[in-house]
Design an enzyme around this catalytic site. Structure first.
Site, short mmCIF file in Angstrom:
data_model
loop_
_atom_site.label_atom_id
_atom_site.label_comp_id
_atom_site.label_asym_id
_atom_site.label_seq_id
_atom_site.Cartn_x
_atom_site.Cartn_y
_atom_site.Cartn_z
N LYS A 111 0.70 0.30 0.15
CA LYS A 111 0.53 -0.16 1.52
C LYS A 111 -0.31 -1.44 1.52
O LYS A 111 -1.45 -1.48 1.98
CB LYS A 111 -0.12 0.92 2.37
CG LYS A 111 0.76 2.16 2.51
CD LYS A 111 0.06 3.27 3.28
CE LYS A 111 0.95 4.51 3.37
NZ LYS A 111 0.28 5.62 4.08
N ASP A 118 -0.13 16.49 -0.62
CA ASP A 118 0.08 15.68 0.58
C ASP A 118 -0.46 16.37 1.82
O ASP A 118 0.03 17.42 2.23
CB ASP A 118 1.58 15.40 0.73
CG ASP A 118 1.87 14.50 1.93
OD1 ASP A 118 1.11 13.55 2.15
OD2 ASP A 118 2.86 14.76 2.65
N GLU A 140 5.16 14.86 -5.19
CA GLU A 140 4.42 15.24 -4.01
C GLU A 140 4.73 16.69 -3.67
O GLU A 140 5.88 17.12 -3.76
CB GLU A 140 4.83 14.32 -2.87
CG GLU A 140 4.20 14.58 -1.53
CD GLU A 140 4.76 13.62 -0.49
OE1 GLU A 140 4.32 12.46 -0.46
OE2 GLU A 140 5.65 14.03 0.29
N LYS A 177 8.90 12.05 -3.69
CA LYS A 177 8.37 12.41 -2.37
C LYS A 177 9.31 13.39 -1.68
O LYS A 177 10.35 13.77 -2.23
CB LYS A 177 8.15 11.14 -1.55
CG LYS A 177 7.16 10.17 -2.19
CD LYS A 177 6.98 8.92 -1.40
CE LYS A 177 6.13 9.14 -0.17
NZ LYS A 177 4.72 9.44 -0.49
N ARG A 215 -8.16 -23.87 5.29
CA ARG A 215 -7.78 -22.59 5.89
C ARG A 215 -7.04 -21.70 4.90
O ARG A 215 -7.31 -20.49 4.82
CB ARG A 215 -6.92 -22.85 7.14
CG ARG A 215 -6.35 -21.60 7.81
CD ARG A 215 -7.30 -20.43 7.90
NE ARG A 215 -8.61 -20.78 8.44
CZ ARG A 215 -9.70 -20.07 8.23
NH1 ARG A 215 -9.67 -18.98 7.48
NH2 ARG A 215 -10.85 -20.43 8.76
#
Length: 277
Positions: free
Chosen positions: A133, A215, A194, A165, A98
């Site tokens: 992510k 963005d 950004e 950002k 597994r």
């Protein structure tokens, strides 16, 4: 992209500890001297990835397990294709089954998704990038899978490049100030910022950012941004990027398109291991 052996060993060690704990009590039902043959089969077409992680699972359980590969990382395979053949201790094969398949199904899913994006933007100058992510603990593994699928990697983490950002800009006071502080505190590192509109783009260009991330721009504004930048600075698009939208975005003339869809929304490839005792 290369992932060091030590990183693979550590990742696999954690996965096995999670799955086996103090021991595989079910495998004790099998005689300790039993030997088995096994094959891994793909139940669907995919871009295959994960050989090194799969091998490391069995190396850590029993170095006497023999694996013969019939595919390579990055290779496209069809449904019912035999991926590899294994032989060795029945207990070891059952214990590692597994965990080993978990690595293959996840990394092959990531590589397959990346391959779909790479093919969709073929013929344009745009490069599709991954993001941060990723599945916790599998950052480098998934980024390796992205490269196997034909896309490229964005920064690995918070340590190898600066991405300014919205909240950084708010805290610093302006895009210009944020870029100046980035150059001062982290000289030599690439600085990307950004922007949320064309006015901010003009400011970022004037402040000599190395790259600008548009963005959540709509297509019309992306085209305007490409004209405004006029090749003076690389442009990256992020936000609302899907397989359905990425081609139109790429055709605007942007340099990069980043999407978390490569790593966070993948659906595991259906694989199975067949045993013969």
């Amino acid at each position: 992209m290369h992932v060091s052996q030590s990183t693979i060993e550590e990742t696999v060690h954690i996965a096995l500890r999670e799955d086996i704990g103090e021991g595989d009590i079910t495998a004790r039902l099998i005689p300790s001297d039993a030997i088995s043959l096994a094959t891994v089969i793909s139940r669907e077409s995919c871009t295959f990835c994960g050989m090194d992680w799969f091998e490391e699972v069995f190396r850590q359980i029993d170095e006497q397990i023999f694996i013969e590969w019939h595919v390579e990382d990055g290779e496209h395979i069809e449904t019912d294709h035999t991926i590899c053949s294994l032989s060795g201790s029945s207990r070891a094969l059952l214990t590692g089954e597994r965990t080993a398949l978990n690595f293959l199904q996840t990394l092959s899913a990531t590589a397959t998704r990346a391959s779909q994006y790479a093919k969709t933007v073929e013929g344009t100058n745009a490069i599709v990038l991954d993001t941060r992510k990723t599945i916790p603990g599998l950052r480098l593994a998934q980024k390796y899978a992205v490269s196997c699928g034909g896309c490229q990697n964005h920064r690995m983490g918070l340590y190898d490049a600066i991405l300014i950002k919205e909240n950084h800009v708010m805290a610093a006071g302006s895009i210009t100030t944020a870029i100046e502080q980035a150059r001062f505190h982290a000289p030599g590192y690439p600085v990307e910022t950004e922007v949320e509109n064309l006015v901010q783009l003009e400011e970022a260009i004037a402040a000599n950012a190395d790259r600008v991330l548009l963005d959540n721009f709509n297509i019309e504004n992306i085209r305007e941004a490409v004209k405004l930048a006029d090749k003076k600075i690389p442009l990256e698009v992020s936000g609302n990027v899907t397989l359905e939208t990425v081609r139109e975005i790429a055709e605007t003339g942007v340099d990069f398109i980043s999407t978390g869809d490569l790593t966070k929304d993948v659906i595991a490839i259906d694989l199975s291991m067949r045993f013969s005792m």
